[in-house]
Design a protein around this motif. Structure first.
Motif, PDB file in Angstrom:
ATOM      1  N   VAL A  11       0.982  -1.190  -0.061  1.00  0.00           N
ATOM      2  CA  VAL A  11      -0.025  -0.104   0.134  1.00  0.00           C
ATOM      3  C   VAL A  11       0.874   1.261  -0.060  1.00  0.00           C
ATOM      4  O   VAL A  11       1.686   1.471   0.932  1.00  0.00           O
ATOM      5  CB  VAL A  11      -0.902   0.119   1.214  1.00  0.00           C
ATOM      6  CG1 VAL A  11      -1.718   1.216   1.314  1.00  0.00           C
ATOM      7  CG2 VAL A  11      -1.833  -1.219   1.259  1.00  0.00           C
ATOM      8  N   ASP A  12       0.750   2.037  -0.931  1.00  0.00           N
ATOM      9  CA  ASP A  12       1.561   3.294  -1.300  1.00  0.00           C
ATOM     10  C   ASP A  12       0.579   4.381  -0.609  1.00  0.00           C
ATOM     11  O   ASP A  12      -0.455   4.693  -1.017  1.00  0.00           O
ATOM     12  CB  ASP A  12       1.855   3.389  -2.554  1.00  0.00           C
ATOM     13  CG  ASP A  12       3.385   3.212  -2.891  1.00  0.00           C
ATOM     14  OD1 ASP A  12       3.931   2.174  -2.102  1.00  0.00           O
ATOM     15  OD2 ASP A  12       3.479   3.347  -4.078  1.00  0.00           O
ATOM     16  N   ILE A  13       1.055   5.370   0.268  1.00  0.00           N
ATOM     17  CA  ILE A  13       0.611   6.700   0.788  1.00  0.00           C
ATOM     18  C   ILE A  13       1.554   7.557   0.096  1.00  0.00           C
ATOM     19  O   ILE A  13       2.553   7.692   0.606  1.00  0.00           O
ATOM     20  CB  ILE A  13       0.463   6.717   2.417  1.00  0.00           C
ATOM     21  CG1 ILE A  13      -0.196   5.352   2.664  1.00  0.00           C
ATOM     22  CG2 ILE A  13      -0.228   7.856   2.706  1.00  0.00           C
ATOM     23  CD1 ILE A  13       0.304   4.975   4.081  1.00  0.00           C
ATOM     24  N   LEU A  14       0.782   8.364  -0.855  1.00  0.00           N
ATOM     25  CA  LEU A  14       1.634   9.571  -1.389  1.00  0.00           C
ATOM     26  C   LEU A  14       1.052  10.679  -1.432  1.00  0.00           C
ATOM     27  O   LEU A  14       0.012  10.887  -1.243  1.00  0.00           O
ATOM     28  CB  LEU A  14       1.743   9.301  -2.973  1.00  0.00           C
ATOM     29  CG  LEU A  14       1.986   7.874  -3.501  1.00  0.00           C
ATOM     30  CD1 LEU A  14       0.691   7.101  -3.707  1.00  0.00           C
ATOM     31  CD2 LEU A  14       3.057   7.816  -4.648  1.00  0.00           C
ATOM     32  N   ALA A  15       2.142  11.816  -1.066  1.00  0.00           N
ATOM     33  CA  ALA A  15       1.662  13.351  -1.117  1.00  0.00           C
ATOM     34  C   ALA A  15       2.710  14.094  -1.935  1.00  0.00           C
ATOM     35  O   ALA A  15       3.876  13.857  -1.967  1.00  0.00           O
ATOM     36  CB  ALA A  15       1.984  13.766   0.495  1.00  0.00           C
ATOM     37  N   ARG A  16       1.934  15.229  -2.683  1.00  0.00           N
ATOM     38  CA  ARG A  16       2.925  15.874  -3.314  1.00  0.00           C
ATOM     39  C   ARG A  16       2.371  17.252  -3.460  1.00  0.00           C
ATOM     40  O   ARG A  16       1.157  17.645  -3.440  1.00  0.00           O
ATOM     41  CB  ARG A  16       2.692  15.423  -4.863  1.00  0.00           C
ATOM     42  CG  ARG A  16       1.658  15.546  -5.335  1.00  0.00           C
ATOM     43  CD  ARG A  16       1.867  15.170  -6.822  1.00  0.00           C
ATOM     44  NE  ARG A  16       2.357  16.205  -7.597  1.00  0.00           N
ATOM     45  CZ  ARG A  16       1.731  17.247  -8.176  1.00  0.00           C
ATOM     46  NH1 ARG A  16       0.397  17.080  -8.099  1.00  0.00           N
ATOM     47  NH2 ARG A  16       2.267  18.265  -8.885  1.00  0.00           N
ATOM     48  N   PRO A  17       3.132  18.506  -3.644  1.00  0.00           N
ATOM     49  CA  PRO A  17       4.662  18.347  -3.783  1.00  0.00           C
ATOM     50  C   PRO A  17       5.010  18.445  -2.358  1.00  0.00           C
ATOM     51  O   PRO A  17       4.574  19.024  -1.540  1.00  0.00           O
ATOM     52  CB  PRO A  17       5.129  19.327  -4.404  1.00  0.00           C
ATOM     53  CG  PRO A  17       4.089  20.590  -4.426  1.00  0.00           C
ATOM     54  CD  PRO A  17       2.568  19.611  -4.069  1.00  0.00           C
ATOM     55  N   ARG A  34      -2.889  10.332  -1.903  1.00  0.00           N
ATOM     56  CA  ARG A  34      -3.486   9.354  -2.448  1.00  0.00           C
ATOM     57  C   ARG A  34      -2.800   8.053  -2.044  1.00  0.00           C
ATOM     58  O   ARG A  34      -1.671   8.070  -1.452  1.00  0.00           O
ATOM     59  CB  ARG A  34      -3.084   9.234  -4.057  1.00  0.00           C
ATOM     60  CG  ARG A  34      -3.640   9.834  -5.180  1.00  0.00           C
ATOM     61  CD  ARG A  34      -3.715   9.548  -6.610  1.00  0.00           C
ATOM     62  NE  ARG A  34      -4.333   8.363  -6.664  1.00  0.00           N
ATOM     63  CZ  ARG A  34      -4.214   7.275  -7.669  1.00  0.00           C
ATOM     64  NH1 ARG A  34      -3.099   7.490  -8.517  1.00  0.00           N
ATOM     65  NH2 ARG A  34      -5.149   6.231  -7.576  1.00  0.00           N
ATOM     66  N   LEU A  35      -3.970   7.089  -1.716  1.00  0.00           N
ATOM     67  CA  LEU A  35      -3.372   5.544  -1.529  1.00  0.00           C
ATOM     68  C   LEU A  35      -3.656   4.731  -2.704  1.00  0.00           C
ATOM     69  O   LEU A  35      -4.669   4.889  -3.142  1.00  0.00           O
ATOM     70  CB  LEU A  35      -4.315   5.422  -0.229  1.00  0.00           C
ATOM     71  CG  LEU A  35      -3.916   5.648   0.981  1.00  0.00           C
ATOM     72  CD1 LEU A  35      -4.306   7.000   1.379  1.00  0.00           C
ATOM     73  CD2 LEU A  35      -4.644   4.627   2.139  1.00  0.00           C
ATOM     74  N   THR A  36      -2.504   3.961  -2.795  1.00  0.00           N
ATOM     75  CA  THR A  36      -2.799   3.243  -4.062  1.00  0.00           C
ATOM     76  C   THR A  36      -2.372   1.502  -3.959  1.00  0.00           C
ATOM     77  O   THR A  36      -1.640   1.526  -2.854  1.00  0.00           O
ATOM     78  CB  THR A  36      -1.956   3.743  -5.250  1.00  0.00           C
ATOM     79  OG1 THR A  36      -0.600   3.456  -4.965  1.00  0.00           O
ATOM     80  CG2 THR A  36      -2.425   5.324  -5.766  1.00  0.00           C
ATOM     81  N   ALA A  37      -2.800   0.607  -4.653  1.00  0.00           N
ATOM     82  CA  ALA A  37      -2.225  -0.717  -4.719  1.00  0.00           C
ATOM     83  C   ALA A  37      -0.841  -0.578  -5.408  1.00  0.00           C
ATOM     84  O   ALA A  37      -0.820   0.056  -6.735  1.00  0.00           O
ATOM     85  CB  ALA A  37      -3.207  -1.323  -5.242  1.00  0.00           C
ATOM     86  N   ALA A  93       2.469  -4.989   3.919  1.00  0.00           N
ATOM     87  CA  ALA A  93       3.544  -3.976   3.389  1.00  0.00           C
ATOM     88  C   ALA A  93       3.129  -2.489   2.847  1.00  0.00           C
ATOM     89  O   ALA A  93       2.013  -2.535   2.353  1.00  0.00           O
ATOM     90  CB  ALA A  93       4.321  -4.505   2.285  1.00  0.00           C
ATOM     91  N   ALA A  94       3.929  -1.594   3.577  1.00  0.00           N
ATOM     92  CA  ALA A  94       3.281  -0.026   3.288  1.00  0.00           C
ATOM     93  C   ALA A  94       4.379   0.794   3.021  1.00  0.00           C
ATOM     94  O   ALA A  94       5.581   0.590   3.624  1.00  0.00           O
ATOM     95  CB  ALA A  94       2.204   0.185   4.390  1.00  0.00           C
ATOM     96  N   SER A  95       4.250   1.828   2.223  1.00  0.00           N
ATOM     97  CA  SER A  95       5.344   2.814   2.092  1.00  0.00           C
ATOM     98  C   SER A  95       4.629   4.276   2.179  1.00  0.00           C
ATOM     99  O   SER A  95       3.637   4.612   1.685  1.00  0.00           O
ATOM    100  CB  SER A  95       6.028   2.568   0.784  1.00  0.00           C
ATOM    101  OG  SER A  95       6.616   1.504   0.439  1.00  0.00           O
TER     102      SER A  95
END
Length: 305
Positions: A11-17, A34-37, A93-95
């Motif tokens: 699971v990815d937890i992303l933030a930008r910028p 966003r949260l993504t597979a 697993a997560a990032s």
């Protein structure tokens, strides 16, 4: 079943910028979260579906809320998760990825259940029905480095399946162990750093040729904005990247693998399939997350015109 992905699910937890990590308890406002597979099996599975393939994914997740989310997102994207093992003793697993303004992606990562994957977690009957098998992150799912699994891969290839493989880490010890898979796959797709770390070669073409000598039919080294290097028994050729406005480079390698394997399954030769991979990676780079920007095969191939 057309394609099976085997390996890493995250699971990815992303933030930008994100230009800096705030000190203390300060808050920084960002444009998007966003949260993504993601991961070299899960992210590639989503991209393969978007490119028109029927996909089953195999590996391991925990029995936690992150696993609930991951299974939901994969199913929503059209990936068959019936062969994905849930392990109550493991975490999913997560990032966390703070994406820089230039698209760069440092990360904070928990490897979780990926480290526990073993051949017994896989459905061999489903694998035997696949036209393509993608091994995603075997340097991390090192429990698959088993002679019985190697024999199964040889069986699948002898029956006509195409087996591709990519990598996740940049840890020399893990990458060194991953070389044991090379005689049992058709194509390996490392990035430049991984190819050099696996072989000790400074020159990327020398590194690719060293990997080719281990037994695969081809080595495709992704080079970021420089495109990719394709090395087979017929020689070496560069495939240029497609210029695009980069938002986030997360998942570009997974998209390249998905486009490449899709091209092979459509009967394209290795170089043409590499161009399909290049187009898929370019699409993903235009948005936040490992599946952003990629919608379908037709719009992806228009990137090549």
């Amino acid at each position: 079943m057309t394609v099976v992905t085997v390996g890493v699910h995250i699971v990815d937890i992303l933030a930008r910028p994100v230009e800096h990590i705030p000190e203390g308890q300060d808050t920084v406002l960002v444009d998007q979260i966003r949260l993504t597979a993601a991961g070299a099996a899960a992210g590639t599975a989503v991209d393969l579906v978007k490119l028109g393939n029927d996909v089953v994914t195999m590996g391991a997740v925990g029995d936690d809320e992150l696993a609930d989310f991951l299974l939901m997102v994969l199913a929503k994207r059209g990936v068959d998760t019936s062969c994905l093992r849930r392990k109550s003793e493991e975490a999913t697993a997560a990032s966390i990825l703070p994406i820089r303004p230039d698209g760069g992606r440092p990360s904070f990562h928990v490897p979780g259940a990926n480290l526990s994957v073993v051949p017994a977690d896989l459905d061999t009957d489903v694998l035997r029905r696949a036209r393509g098998v993608h091994l995603g992150g075997v340097d991390v799912t090192f429990g698959l480095g088993d002679p019985a699994f190697f024999a199964l891969l040889d069986e699948l290839r002898a029956a006509g399946a195409v087996v591709t493989m990519d990598l996740l880490s940049e840890l020399p010890d893990l990458l060194g162990m991953a070389r044991a898979f090379l005689p049992h796959v058709d194509y390996v797709l490392p990035n430049e750093s991984q190819a050099r770390l696996m072989t000790g070669a400074e020159d990327v073409e020398e590194a690719a040729r060293a990997l080719l000598a281990d037994g695969p039919r081809g080595v495709l080294v992704t080079l970021g904005e420089e495109g990719s290097l394709v090395v087979t028994g017929d020689g070496a050729e560069r495939v240029p990247a497609i210029k695009t406005e980069v938002v986030d480079t997360t998942g570009c390698g997974d998209a390249y693998c998905a486009g490449f394997l899709t091209g092979l399954l459509h009967g394209e030769d290795v170089l043409a399939a590499a161009r399909w991979g290049t187009a898929a990676a370019a699409r993903v780079a235009t948005g936040l997350g490992s599946d952003a920007g990629l919608t379908d095969l037709d719009s992806t191939l228009r990137m090549l015109r």
